[in-house]
Design a protein around this motif. Structure first.
Motif, short mmCIF file in Angstrom:
data_model
loop_
_atom_site.label_atom_id
_atom_site.label_comp_id
_atom_site.label_asym_id
_atom_site.label_seq_id
_atom_site.Cartn_x
_atom_site.Cartn_y
_atom_site.Cartn_z
N GLU A 183 36.57 -38.99 -23.80
CA GLU A 183 36.73 -37.43 -23.21
C GLU A 183 37.42 -37.68 -21.81
O GLU A 183 38.52 -36.63 -21.66
CB GLU A 183 35.39 -36.69 -23.19
N VAL A 184 37.27 -38.42 -20.90
CA VAL A 184 37.71 -38.55 -19.73
C VAL A 184 39.30 -38.71 -19.75
O VAL A 184 40.12 -38.23 -18.89
CB VAL A 184 37.10 -39.47 -18.89
N LEU A 185 39.67 -39.29 -20.70
CA LEU A 185 41.12 -39.46 -20.82
C LEU A 185 41.97 -38.47 -21.01
O LEU A 185 43.32 -38.24 -20.68
CB LEU A 185 41.47 -40.64 -21.84
N ALA A 186 41.26 -37.24 -21.33
CA ALA A 186 42.01 -36.08 -21.67
C ALA A 186 41.96 -34.83 -20.37
O ALA A 186 42.21 -33.69 -20.72
CB ALA A 186 41.56 -35.28 -23.09
N ARG A 187 41.26 -35.51 -19.28
CA ARG A 187 40.96 -34.28 -18.09
C ARG A 187 42.30 -34.07 -17.51
O ARG A 187 43.32 -34.92 -17.60
CB ARG A 187 40.12 -34.80 -17.28
N PRO A 188 42.26 -32.86 -16.70
CA PRO A 188 43.62 -32.31 -16.01
C PRO A 188 44.15 -33.35 -15.08
O PRO A 188 43.15 -34.47 -14.89
CB PRO A 188 42.96 -31.14 -15.44
N GLN A 206 45.60 -42.89 -33.57
CA GLN A 206 44.83 -41.72 -32.99
C GLN A 206 43.78 -42.40 -31.99
O GLN A 206 43.46 -43.42 -32.26
CB GLN A 206 44.34 -41.01 -34.06
N LEU A 207 43.64 -41.72 -30.97
CA LEU A 207 42.75 -42.37 -29.96
C LEU A 207 41.33 -41.88 -30.29
O LEU A 207 40.26 -42.35 -29.75
CB LEU A 207 42.95 -41.58 -28.69
N PHE A 208 41.30 -40.63 -31.04
CA PHE A 208 40.06 -39.79 -31.28
C PHE A 208 39.61 -39.87 -32.68
O PHE A 208 40.55 -39.73 -33.60
CB PHE A 208 39.87 -38.46 -30.58
N GLY A 209 38.37 -40.08 -32.98
CA GLY A 209 38.09 -40.07 -34.41
C GLY A 209 37.46 -38.85 -35.15
O GLY A 209 37.62 -38.86 -36.55
N THR A 210 37.44 -37.82 -34.37
CA THR A 210 36.99 -36.50 -34.88
C THR A 210 38.03 -35.63 -35.02
O THR A 210 38.64 -35.58 -33.95
CB THR A 210 35.79 -35.88 -34.47
N ALA A 211 38.05 -34.56 -35.83
CA ALA A 211 39.16 -33.73 -35.62
C ALA A 211 39.13 -32.74 -34.71
O ALA A 211 40.33 -32.49 -34.13
CB ALA A 211 39.13 -33.01 -37.30
N GLN A 212 38.06 -32.47 -34.36
CA GLN A 212 37.93 -31.34 -33.11
C GLN A 212 38.54 -32.13 -31.90
O GLN A 212 38.96 -31.46 -31.06
CB GLN A 212 36.55 -30.87 -32.86
N ALA A 213 38.07 -33.40 -31.77
CA ALA A 213 38.48 -33.99 -30.43
C ALA A 213 39.81 -34.33 -30.41
O ALA A 213 40.60 -34.18 -29.46
CB ALA A 213 37.85 -35.41 -30.37
N ARG A 214 40.55 -34.64 -31.54
CA ARG A 214 41.81 -34.78 -31.66
C ARG A 214 42.83 -33.61 -31.36
O ARG A 214 43.83 -33.72 -30.48
CB ARG A 214 42.61 -35.55 -33.05
N GLN A 215 42.31 -32.51 -31.93
CA GLN A 215 42.90 -31.14 -31.56
C GLN A 215 42.84 -30.91 -30.21
O GLN A 215 43.65 -30.37 -29.51
CB GLN A 215 42.10 -30.00 -32.35
N ARG A 216 41.67 -31.11 -29.75
CA ARG A 216 41.52 -30.68 -28.23
C ARG A 216 42.14 -31.63 -27.15
O ARG A 216 42.56 -31.26 -26.07
CB ARG A 216 40.15 -30.46 -27.76
N TRP A 217 41.85 -32.95 -27.44
CA TRP A 217 42.21 -33.83 -26.45
C TRP A 217 43.49 -34.81 -26.71
O TRP A 217 43.73 -35.52 -25.65
CB TRP A 217 40.96 -34.61 -26.32
N GLU A 218 43.87 -35.22 -27.93
CA GLU A 218 44.89 -36.19 -28.14
C GLU A 218 45.99 -36.18 -27.15
O GLU A 218 46.61 -37.11 -26.60
CB GLU A 218 45.19 -36.36 -29.65
N SER A 219 46.72 -34.90 -27.18
CA SER A 219 48.07 -34.86 -26.69
C SER A 219 47.91 -34.92 -25.13
O SER A 219 48.62 -35.90 -24.62
CB SER A 219 48.52 -33.43 -26.97
N VAL A 220 46.92 -34.53 -24.51
CA VAL A 220 46.86 -34.50 -22.97
C VAL A 220 46.47 -36.11 -22.80
O VAL A 220 46.79 -36.66 -21.76
CB VAL A 220 45.59 -33.58 -22.40
N ALA A 221 45.44 -36.63 -23.55
CA ALA A 221 45.33 -38.18 -23.19
C ALA A 221 46.37 -38.97 -23.17
O ALA A 221 46.44 -39.92 -22.51
CB ALA A 221 43.97 -38.14 -24.22
N ARG A 222 47.15 -38.79 -24.19
CA ARG A 222 48.32 -39.63 -24.54
C ARG A 222 49.44 -39.38 -23.34
O ARG A 222 49.77 -40.35 -22.88
CB ARG A 222 49.03 -39.34 -25.79
N SER A 223 49.46 -38.18 -22.67
CA SER A 223 50.35 -37.76 -21.48
C SER A 223 49.62 -38.60 -20.42
O SER A 223 50.24 -39.26 -19.51
CB SER A 223 50.34 -36.42 -21.36
N ASN A 224 48.53 -38.62 -20.15
CA ASN A 224 47.72 -38.99 -19.11
C ASN A 224 47.85 -40.54 -19.01
O ASN A 224 48.23 -41.39 -18.03
CB ASN A 224 46.28 -38.74 -18.92
#
Length: 296
Positions: free
Chosen positions: A222-227, A266-284
């Motif tokens: 989850e830390v990968l998708a923080r601000p 995909q970085l995250f294995g669950t659908a809810q994590a991908r929806q919330r965090w995938e894009s921001v994490a890849r940007s970071n």
């Protein structure tokens, strides 16, 4: 403004202290402190505690004098402020309360684990990380996980970095510790499930259909998708754990890890994590990789 210091009004150790912060970046703050010979031990997550006798010197070196309220507001606006609930004096009570819900009647084991999570060489893999993983599980699990499976997940979280020496065997050693500590307290198959989940955090690659594995791995990442500012704090903490490694060697090793993450479908294995965090994490991850490329 960038480097800020408030008046020396905070008593401790026979003197009074000021808070020294940057409202721009932790890197700037650390470099300023290093130039003045201020020990890294004086750093408390988002500020340095500096004694009254050094106040004038620090102001002369370029820190702006502000009131305590102005400093707190500037730090909060910057996104670099650590919330009060994540301060050491708040963490242990919060974690103990969570532990009692997860594994009631085993307070001595909680004490032993918290001692490990509080070791001085930990800058990222500490009690803040433990709480973050547990809270990420709160966010992800919902009603899709049974009470028994939730206990398995939370115990796996408590043990997953219980051994942390920056070695490739840390997850294996943590799983072994879980086996030793939980043997006889839980059924053997439950202990084995906890150990399996701990081992997954070494690769973050659960098999398709492994819901518990995906949930724990996603919570750990989850830390990968923080601000951006919070992500910067994470990368600074990771660097501090490898302070013994030269800058070029660290940049090469860290860059390899980042590329491997970015190469995943995909970085995250669950659908809810991908929806919330995938894009921001890849940007970071991409931004950090670009920054590291200038260091070797």
């Amino acid at each position: 403004m960038s480097l800020l210091i408030d008046p020396p009004r905070w008593p401790a150790h026979g003197t009074v202290f000021s808070h020294l912060v940057s409202d721009s970046s932790l890197e700037e703050l650390h470099q300023f402190a290093l130039a003045l010979g201020i020990s890294r031990r004086a750093f408390d997550r988002d500020h340095y505690d500096v004694p009254r006798e050094r106040y004038a010197e620090i102001v002369a070196a370029g820190a702006h004098e502000v009131s305590g309220g102005e400093l707190a507001r500037a730090l909060a606006r910057s996104g670099l402020r650590i919330a009060a609930r994540l301060r050491p004096e708040r963490l242990d009570p919060a974690l103990r309360k969570r532990w009692e819900r997860t594994f009631p009647g085993q307070s001595e084991l909680a004490t032993a684990l918290l001692s490990k999570w509080s070791q001085e060489h930990r800058y990222y893999h500490d009690r803040v990380h433990l709480l973050a993983v547990l809270e990420a599980l709160d966010s992800l699990c919902g009603t899709q996980v049974s009470e028994q499976d939730r206990q398995i997940l939370e115990l796996a979280a408590w043990f997953h970095d219980a051994v942390y020496e920056g070695q490739s065997t840390d997850e294996q050693d943590s799983a072994q510790l879980a086996g030793q500590c939980l043997q006889g307290l839980l059924p053997d198959h439950t202990v084995a499930s906890i150990q399996r989940l701990i081992m997954l955090t070494s690769t973050h690659q659960p098999q398709a259909g492994d819901l518990l594995g995906a949930l724990l791995c996603d919570a750990d990442l989850e830390v990968l998708a923080r601000p951006a500012t919070a992500y910067q704090r994470y990368t600074q903490a990771v660097r501090a754990e490898y302070a013994h490694v030269s800058e070029p060697d660290f940049a090469r090793g860290r860059s390899k890890i980042l590329r491997e993450l970015l190469d995943k479908d995909q970085l995250f294995g669950t659908a809810q994590a991908r929806q919330r965090w995938e894009s921001v994490a890849r940007s970071n991850l991409s931004a950090e990789l670009e920054q590291l490329s200038t260091q070797f």
